[in-house]
Design a protein around this motif. Structure first.
Motif, short mmCIF file in Angstrom:
data_model
loop_
_atom_site.label_atom_id
_atom_site.label_comp_id
_atom_site.label_asym_id
_atom_site.label_seq_id
_atom_site.Cartn_x
_atom_site.Cartn_y
_atom_site.Cartn_z
N SER A 86 59.65 -85.90 -65.18
CA SER A 86 60.42 -86.82 -64.35
C SER A 86 60.13 -88.26 -64.75
CB SER A 86 60.06 -86.61 -62.88
OG SER A 86 58.71 -86.98 -62.64
N MET A 87 60.86 -89.18 -64.11
CA MET A 87 60.63 -90.60 -64.36
C MET A 87 59.22 -90.99 -63.96
SD MET A 87 61.68 -93.47 -65.47
CE MET A 87 63.44 -93.13 -65.70
N ARG A 88 58.71 -90.42 -62.85
CA ARG A 88 57.35 -90.72 -62.42
C ARG A 88 56.34 -90.30 -63.48
NH1 ARG A 88 55.21 -88.24 -56.82
NH2 ARG A 88 55.08 -86.32 -58.06
N ASP A 89 56.53 -89.13 -64.06
CA ASP A 89 55.63 -88.66 -65.11
C ASP A 89 55.67 -89.59 -66.31
OD1 ASP A 89 53.94 -87.09 -66.63
OD2 ASP A 89 55.53 -85.75 -67.29
N LYS B 161 55.12 -83.65 -61.18
CA LYS B 161 56.51 -84.00 -61.49
C LYS B 161 56.70 -84.11 -63.00
CE LYS B 161 58.01 -84.40 -57.23
NZ LYS B 161 59.09 -83.56 -56.69
#
Length: 325
Positions: free
Chosen positions: A135-138, A132
């Motif tokens: 992304s925010m997760r990254d 990801k």
């Protein structure tokens, strides 16, 4: 003989010769420690406060072989070290090898536990961040990895003791219990030092896993597999992760080697009786044979582990064998 087998044997011989030379250089430096460290081992053994006579000092020097030329002492010590004979402790006369062999398994256990923790945390986090990208997760996972690398192990260890031991009461703050006496208590006391030592390594492994995964994901063969309609899960686990494994395995192995010299703070903080604790105590007591034996054991472990990693790296990537053979 098959050329590939001959090349592999030649590579192994070269690596073994390099490791032997490294160990010889390290042993020479360690032998020199006795002449660099302050104090006189003979006076320490006899007791300086007892004001020993010159005859007693000369007799003890003769017994220890310290009246011989330096080169004679060096080759005698090196020959004995090859036979795992590092002399006797200056404090109680026990063989140094018995101390080293008693503390070595505990340091290895702590190091392997830390690298297992680091791998179980770091590899999944790196894969999750790479899949990801942007992304925010990254962003969150990359920030956690940065914090893990930045925070010193003694601060992290203190925070873990405050949280898991004092606040929650889940794990003991320090100490050691032999596994033969109580298996559960042994691993409960191993958990915190392994977590403290492994968290920073997990951050490094996560960053390497992420960058390696992203590099492979951007290659042409991945786009070709996607164009052929291969399921994304199969592409990731069967092709991408396999090709990204070489740098990941390399950093895991190198970190394991570095752990041999990086357990000093953790062993002292959690009162874990390993080689580093033994070395610190020997330096404080100016116990020269014990210092030399512990340092040589740690250096030999570092060299042997790095040798194993390089050979395994060559096994994973045949291009390395062809290039160096």
């Amino acid at each position: 003989m098959n050329p590939s087998i001959a090349g592999a044997l030649l590579l192994v011989c070269r690596k073994l010769l390099t490791a032997f030379v490294q160990l010889l250089v390290v042993a020479t430096l360690i032998f020199s420690v006795m002449y660099i460290m302050p104090g006189d081992p003979v006076l320490l053994l006899l007791g300086a406060e007892s004001n020993p006579s010159p005859e007693a000092v000369a007799s003890m020097r003769s017994q220890l072989g310290l009246d011989q030329p330096v080169l004679t002492q060096y080759f005698t010590w090196l020959w004995n070290a090859l036979h795992l004979d590092f002399g006797n402790s200056l404090t109680n006369g026990y063989p140094v090898s018995s101390y080293v062999l008693a503390n070595l398994p505990r340091t290895l256990e702590l190091a392997f536990a830390a690298i297992i923790v680091a791998t179980l945390i770091g590899v999944p986090l790196g894969i999750a961040a790479a899949l990801k990208r942007g992304s925010m997760r990254d962003t969150v996972l990359t920030s956690i990895a940065t914090v893990g690398i930045s925070v010193p192990v003694y601060i992290l260890g203190t925070l873990m003791v405050l949280f898991f031991s004092i606040k929650l009461g889940w794990l003991p703050a320090s100490g050691y219990t032999d596994i033969s006496r109580n298996v559960v208590e042994h691993f409960r006391k191993l958990a915190l030092p392994a977590l403290a030592l492994g968290f920073g390594l997990a951050a490094s492994i996560a960053r390497m896993t992420r960058s390696s995964m992203l590099e492979i994901l951007g290659r042409d063969f991945v786009r070709a597999l996607r164009a052929k309609g291969m399921p994304e899960r199969r592409i990731i686990w069967q092709h991408v992760l396999r090709n990204a494994a070489i740098p990941i395995v390399t950093i895991i192995g190198l970190q394991l080697g570095n752990l041999m010299g990086g357990t000093v703070l953790v062993e002292a903080m959690f009162n874990w009786p390993g080689l580093s604790t033994l070395l610190v105590g020997a330096v404080s007591a100016r116990n020269y044979p014990l210092v030399q034996g512990a340092m040589l054991a740690i250096a030999a472990l570092f060299i042997v582990i790095n040798l194993a990693v390089e050979l395994f790296y060559s096994l994973l990537d045949p291009r390395i064998r062809r290039k160096r053979s």
